[in-house]
Motif scaffolding. Structure first.
Motif, PDB file in Angstrom:
ATOM      1  N   ARG A 131       0.834  -1.206   0.000  1.00  0.00           N
ATOM      2  CA  ARG A 131       0.000   0.000   0.000  1.00  0.00           C
ATOM      3  C   ARG A 131       0.875   1.265   0.000  1.00  0.00           C
ATOM      4  NH1 ARG A 131      -5.282   0.310   0.919  1.00  0.00           N
ATOM      5  NH2 ARG A 131      -5.349  -1.752   1.897  1.00  0.00           N
ATOM      6  N   LYS A 132       1.978   1.236   0.770  1.00  0.00           N
ATOM      7  CA  LYS A 132       2.890   2.378   0.784  1.00  0.00           C
ATOM      8  C   LYS A 132       3.551   2.562  -0.574  1.00  0.00           C
ATOM      9  CE  LYS A 132       4.006   2.438   5.725  1.00  0.00           C
ATOM     10  NZ  LYS A 132       5.075   2.264   6.760  1.00  0.00           N
TER      11      LYS A 132
ATOM     12  N   GLU B 263       2.145   1.826  -3.426  1.00  0.00           N
ATOM     13  CA  GLU B 263       1.106   2.456  -4.243  1.00  0.00           C
ATOM     14  C   GLU B 263       1.054   3.955  -3.994  1.00  0.00           C
ATOM     15  OE1 GLU B 263      -2.352  -0.867  -4.913  1.00  0.00           O
ATOM     16  OE2 GLU B 263      -2.100  -0.114  -2.864  1.00  0.00           O
ATOM     17  N   ASP B 264       1.147   4.354  -2.728  1.00  0.00           N
ATOM     18  CA  ASP B 264       1.115   5.780  -2.396  1.00  0.00           C
ATOM     19  C   ASP B 264       2.306   6.503  -3.003  1.00  0.00           C
ATOM     20  OD1 ASP B 264      -1.199   5.368  -0.965  1.00  0.00           O
ATOM     21  OD2 ASP B 264      -0.193   5.211   0.984  1.00  0.00           O
ATOM     22  N   GLU B 265       3.468   5.883  -2.932  1.00  0.00           N
ATOM     23  CA  GLU B 265       4.671   6.529  -3.449  1.00  0.00           C
ATOM     24  C   GLU B 265       4.626   6.676  -4.966  1.00  0.00           C
ATOM     25  OE1 GLU B 265       9.551   5.969  -3.349  1.00  0.00           O
ATOM     26  OE2 GLU B 265       8.253   4.787  -2.028  1.00  0.00           O
TER      27      GLU B 265
ATOM     28  N   ASP C 293       1.834   6.575  -6.708  1.00  0.00           N
ATOM     29  CA  ASP C 293       0.577   7.252  -7.010  1.00  0.00           C
ATOM     30  C   ASP C 293      -0.224   6.521  -8.092  1.00  0.00           C
ATOM     31  OD1 ASP C 293      -1.353   9.207  -6.602  1.00  0.00           O
ATOM     32  OD2 ASP C 293      -0.532  10.541  -8.143  1.00  0.00           O
ATOM     33  N   VAL C 294      -0.184   5.189  -8.031  1.00  0.00           N
ATOM     34  CA  VAL C 294      -1.009   4.361  -8.922  1.00  0.00           C
ATOM     35  C   VAL C 294      -1.486   3.150  -8.134  1.00  0.00           C
ATOM     36  CG1 VAL C 294       0.063   5.015 -11.116  1.00  0.00           C
ATOM     37  CG2 VAL C 294       1.012   3.120  -9.792  1.00  0.00           C
TER      38      VAL C 294
ATOM     39  N   GLU D  12      -1.498  -1.267 -14.264  1.00  0.00           N
ATOM     40  CA  GLU D  12      -0.297  -0.577 -13.799  1.00  0.00           C
ATOM     41  C   GLU D  12       0.567  -1.510 -12.961  1.00  0.00           C
ATOM     42  OE1 GLU D  12      -3.675   2.435 -14.092  1.00  0.00           O
ATOM     43  OE2 GLU D  12      -3.389   0.397 -13.332  1.00  0.00           O
TER      44      GLU D  12
END
Length: 305
Positions: free
Chosen positions: A37-38, A40-42, A44-45, A60
């Motif tokens: 999840r982190k 994905e946040d980094e 941004d997808v 992606e």
């Protein structure tokens, strides 16, 4: 971004299950989920399609996995390179081979291990050609031994090793067993046990039969070359096997191996690696061994010639 996050994503793509991926990475499932999840946040997808259970990667995510596999492979290659410079090549060499080439793998692993005593070797036999290329592309193996009779896709390179020839394996009492050669037409009339149609080795045989205007109808099919020998031993069946396997099993008592002719064809077998630069130290070292080892000369003569 941490290597650990990329490892977790690759494991999830491979296992297709959060709990199994976490177990493979020796972490708890919440820890693995939070790391992805982190990531994905980094980036941004969204990388994972989430529902009540794992539903696969997003488009992606599928692309990022390819980058992750490459980055992790380059990291491992860097570590191997540094270790090799300091104390010699060490680690694990992973080789994939089609079933019919498995008997020839030892012709490379022997001299390779002598040259690199700190390396252990893992041979994954009974692989299909497409799986070898896929695992090479995904950095799951370092090298493959497979057929070269068709052009390799972009991104791969090969070192030819030998020409695979074929022999009719039959019981000694059979009339053809007393001959110095047998034709594909004669073999087609025997009760045959062959590899399954899904295997490249069988497709090669089918092409050779077709060249003679024939279509084989085997009564027994198997994905194991050893099983071919076992069936011929019963005296009920005949088979067509690569000559290299006679260097593994010899010609068992009560059997004869008769070279196949008309058409008299051979199919090239070679060592395949990715063509990326820099090449991994393991792949480079095995390629150097392949260039120095005359595998064809070793396998040229049939046992008993």
């Amino acid at each position: 971004m941490l290597f650990r996050q990329l490892e977790y994503l690759v494991a999830l793509s491979r296992e297709r299950h959060f709990a199994r991926a976490a177990q493979a990475c020796y972490v708890s499932q919440p820890a693995l989920s939070e790391a992805i999840r982190k990531l994905e946040d980094e980036l941004d997808v969204p990388l994972v399609r989430r529902g009540r259970k794992y539903e696969g990667l997003t488009p992606e995510g599928e692309r990022i996995v390819l980058w992750a596999q490459r980055i992790l492979a380059d990291r491992d290659s860097l570590k191997s390179e540094v270790t090799a410079l300091r104390s010699g090549l060490s680690g694990r060499l992973r080789i994939g081979a089609v079933p019919t080439a498995s008997g020839a793998v030892a012709q490379l692993t022997g001299p390779f291990c002598a040259e690199h005593p700190l390396v252990t070797v893992e041979v994954r036999a009974d692989m299909q050609s497409d799986d070898i290329l896929r695992q090479l592309q995904n950095f799951e193996i370092d090298a493959g031994i497979t057929y070269l009779h068709r052009d390799l896709p972009e991104g791969f390179q090969a070192v030819p090793l030998y020409q695979e020839r074929y022999v009719l394996l039959t019981e000694a009492a059979d009339g053809l067993a007393q001959r110095t050669e047998a034709t594909w037409a004669e073999a087609s009339r025997l009760p045959l046990c062959l590899l399954t149609g899904a295997m490249q080795g069988r497709r090669v045989l089918d092409e050779l039969f077709a060249e003679a205007g024939l279509r084989p109808s085997p009564r027994v099919e198997t994905d194991s070359v050893a099983a071919l020998f076992a069936h011929v031993r019963t005296g009920r069946w005949a088979s067509i096997v690569p000559h290299t396997w006679l260097h593994v099993f010899g010609v068992p008592h009560g059997m004869r191996a008769v070279p196949m002719t008309d058409p008299d064809r051979a199919v090239p077998i070679g060592l395949v690696t990715t063509s990326r630069d820099p090449v991994s130290p393991m792949a480079r070292a095995l390629t150097q061994t392949a260039h120095r080892t005359d595998v064809a000369a070793i396998l040229e003569r049939l046992p008993g010639d």
